[in-house]
Write an enzyme that holds these catalytic residues in place. Structure first.
Site, PDB file in Angstrom:
ATOM      1  N   ASP A   7       0.861  -1.195   0.000  1.00 42.61           N
ATOM      2  CA  ASP A   7       0.000   0.000   0.000  1.00 42.61           C
ATOM      3  C   ASP A   7       0.893   1.239   0.000  1.00 42.61           C
ATOM      4  O   ASP A   7       2.099   1.139   0.262  1.00 42.61           O
ATOM      5  CB  ASP A   7      -0.916   0.024   1.235  1.00 42.61           C
ATOM      6  N   SER A   8       0.286   2.399  -0.241  1.00 43.39           N
ATOM      7  CA  SER A   8       1.054   3.645  -0.167  1.00 43.39           C
ATOM      8  C   SER A   8       1.515   3.907   1.271  1.00 43.39           C
ATOM      9  O   SER A   8       2.546   4.527   1.483  1.00 43.39           O
ATOM     10  CB  SER A   8       0.184   4.815  -0.647  1.00 43.39           C
ATOM     11  N   TYR A  39      -1.291   8.616  -2.414  1.00 45.59           N
ATOM     12  CA  TYR A  39      -1.409   8.426  -3.867  1.00 45.59           C
ATOM     13  C   TYR A  39      -2.640   9.156  -4.427  1.00 45.59           C
ATOM     14  O   TYR A  39      -2.650   9.546  -5.587  1.00 45.59           O
ATOM     15  CB  TYR A  39      -1.586   6.934  -4.186  1.00 45.59           C
ATOM     16  N   GLY A  40      -3.670   9.262  -3.605  1.00 46.72           N
ATOM     17  CA  GLY A  40      -5.000   9.660  -4.083  1.00 46.72           C
ATOM     18  C   GLY A  40      -5.072  11.012  -4.768  1.00 46.72           C
ATOM     19  O   GLY A  40      -5.986  11.288  -5.528  1.00 46.72           O
ATOM     20  N   CYS A  70      -4.520  -1.708  -1.885  1.00 53.12           N
ATOM     21  CA  CYS A  70      -4.738  -0.282  -2.145  1.00 53.12           C
ATOM     22  C   CYS A  70      -5.659  -0.170  -3.349  1.00 53.12           C
ATOM     23  O   CYS A  70      -5.316  -0.650  -4.443  1.00 53.12           O
ATOM     24  CB  CYS A  70      -3.386   0.370  -2.440  1.00 53.12           C
ATOM     25  N   ASN A  71      -6.820   0.421  -3.146  1.00 48.92           N
ATOM     26  CA  ASN A  71      -7.784   0.556  -4.245  1.00 48.92           C
ATOM     27  C   ASN A  71      -7.247   1.468  -5.342  1.00 48.92           C
ATOM     28  O   ASN A  71      -7.455   1.223  -6.534  1.00 48.92           O
ATOM     29  CB  ASN A  71      -9.099   1.148  -3.712  1.00 48.92           C
ATOM     30  N   CYS A 182     -11.355   2.621   0.355  1.00 49.93           N
ATOM     31  CA  CYS A 182      -9.929   2.939   0.466  1.00 49.93           C
ATOM     32  C   CYS A 182      -9.467   2.203   1.717  1.00 49.93           C
ATOM     33  O   CYS A 182     -10.162   2.220   2.743  1.00 49.93           O
ATOM     34  CB  CYS A 182      -9.739   4.444   0.629  1.00 49.93           C
ATOM     35  N   THR A 183      -8.320   1.556   1.627  1.00 49.30           N
ATOM     36  CA  THR A 183      -7.921   0.687   2.751  1.00 49.30           C
ATOM     37  C   THR A 183      -7.508   1.473   4.003  1.00 49.30           C
ATOM     38  O   THR A 183      -7.333   0.892   5.062  1.00 49.30           O
ATOM     39  CB  THR A 183      -6.793  -0.267   2.322  1.00 49.30           C
ATOM     40  N   HIS A 184      -7.383   2.792   3.871  1.00 47.40           N
ATOM     41  CA  HIS A 184      -7.122   3.607   5.070  1.00 47.40           C
ATOM     42  C   HIS A 184      -8.407   3.818   5.891  1.00 47.40           C
ATOM     43  O   HIS A 184      -8.327   4.229   7.046  1.00 47.40           O
ATOM     44  CB  HIS A 184      -6.576   4.989   4.679  1.00 47.40           C
TER      45      HIS A 184
HETATM   46  N1  DGL Z   1      -4.992   3.103   0.787  1.00 49.59           N
HETATM   47  C1  DGL Z   1      -5.132   3.507  -0.541  1.00 49.59           C
HETATM   48  C2  DGL Z   1      -6.435   3.073  -1.178  1.00 49.59           C
HETATM   49  O1  DGL Z   1      -6.964   2.046  -0.826  1.00 49.59           O
HETATM   50  C3  DGL Z   1      -4.597   4.820  -1.021  1.00 49.59           C
HETATM   51  C4  DGL Z   1      -4.572   6.008  -0.147  1.00 49.59           C
HETATM   52  C5  DGL Z   1      -3.678   7.112  -0.724  1.00 49.59           C
HETATM   53  O2  DGL Z   1      -2.463   6.895  -0.765  1.00 49.59           O
HETATM   54  O3  DGL Z   1      -4.229   8.155  -1.144  1.00 49.59           O
HETATM   55  O4  DGL Z   1      -6.924   3.706  -2.066  1.00 49.59           O
END
Ligand code: DGL
Length: 262
Positions: A7-8, A39-40, A70-71, A182-184
């Site tokens: 993941d990021s 990343y988003g 990470c989506n 989003c996995t966060h």
């Molecule tokens: N955790 C990530 C996801 O599932 C990305 C979050 C990010 O880096 O913006 O999308």
């Protein structure tokens, strides 16, 4: 050999947490791209470049399967990654399908939370076109939440304020399910539970992803009999304090009651 989780940042630990429970005989390598999180809010090209580099590192370390936890990274890079590497690669997408089924039975709508980039990408648009024949899916980008999460910010009162403000424009009686795309975001399940009406279910992709991982490991005869559930945490910035943070994030998830403070 270990299973790689990527993941990021610390988001993918919410998926790793599910894998630890379901696959007690496996060992894991968790890799966070701390040099480039989040990343988003980056361009598609930037994210793809970062993902390719991180995955190349992970593959070199020797992993038997890879979960892109990470989506955002999945929506951009999964096809290219699958064409480059022969190990099983499992991606993630917002769990809109089970959410639509759940909400349909209640005659309600679905609200998808994800990053800006996930929602803009073709993969998401195709998913929605396929599922959303009667226009029941709405989406909302929550970029700030990823940043809160990276700072391990789980303070109850400011979060309640943040969510209430965001959700003010939605008539929550119309919705049956919220997708944490989003996995966060699963770190915020208990605070969301606190402020949402009880008829709204929260759905995320962790369980489905780990089921898929398990079946691909079986299919490819890659299941481990004698691993110890050991987790090796690594990050692109090689920052030791971040490694400590990742371990802390995992134990917060394992003891969800401690997640929201005050
Ligand atoms: N955790 C990530 C996801 O599932 C990305 C979050 C990010 O880096 O913006 O999308």
């Amino acid at each position: 050999m270990r299973i790689g989780f990527f993941d990021s940042g610390i988001g993918g630990i919410s998926v790793l947490n599910e894998a630890i429970k379901k696959l007690p005989n496996e060992d894991f390598l968790y890799y966070a791209d701390t040099l480039n999180v989040p990343y988003g809010n980056k361009t598609k090209e930037e994210v793809n470049k970062h993902v390719q580099k991180a995955v190349e590192n992970m593959i070199k370390r020797g992993i038997k399967a890879l979960v892109i936890a990470c989506n955002t990274a999945t929506s951009i890079s999964i096809n290219e990654l699958r064409s480059m590497y022969s190990i099983p690669i499992i991606g993630m997408e917002p769990a809109a399908k089970p959410a639509v089924e759940l909400s349909k039975s209640l005659d309600k709508k679905v609200l998808v939370f994800a990053t800006d980039l996930t929602l803009k990408e073709l993969k998401y648009k195709n998913l929605i076109t396929k599922l959303d024949k009667s226009c029941v899916i709405d989406s909302l980008a929550l970029p700030t939440l990823v940043e809160f999460c990276e700072r391990l910010n789980f303070e109850k009162e400011p979060l309640r304020f943040y969510f209430k403000k965001l959700l003010r424009e939605f008539d929550l009686n119309q919705y049956g399910t919220i997708v944490l795309g989003c996995t966060h975001f699963p770190y915020y399940k208990s605070i969301l539970r606190d402020i949402l009406p009880p008829h709204i279910s929260l759905v995320d992709g962790s369980e489905g992803t780990v089921k898929r991982l398990e079946s691909l490991l079986k299919e490819n005869q890659l299941l481990n009999e004698n691993g110890t559930n050991h987790i090796l945490f690594e990050c692109s910035s090689q920052d030791q304090t971040y490694i400590v943070k990742m371990k802390e994030a995992l134990s917060l998830l394992q003891n969800e009651l401690n997640l929201i403070t005050k």
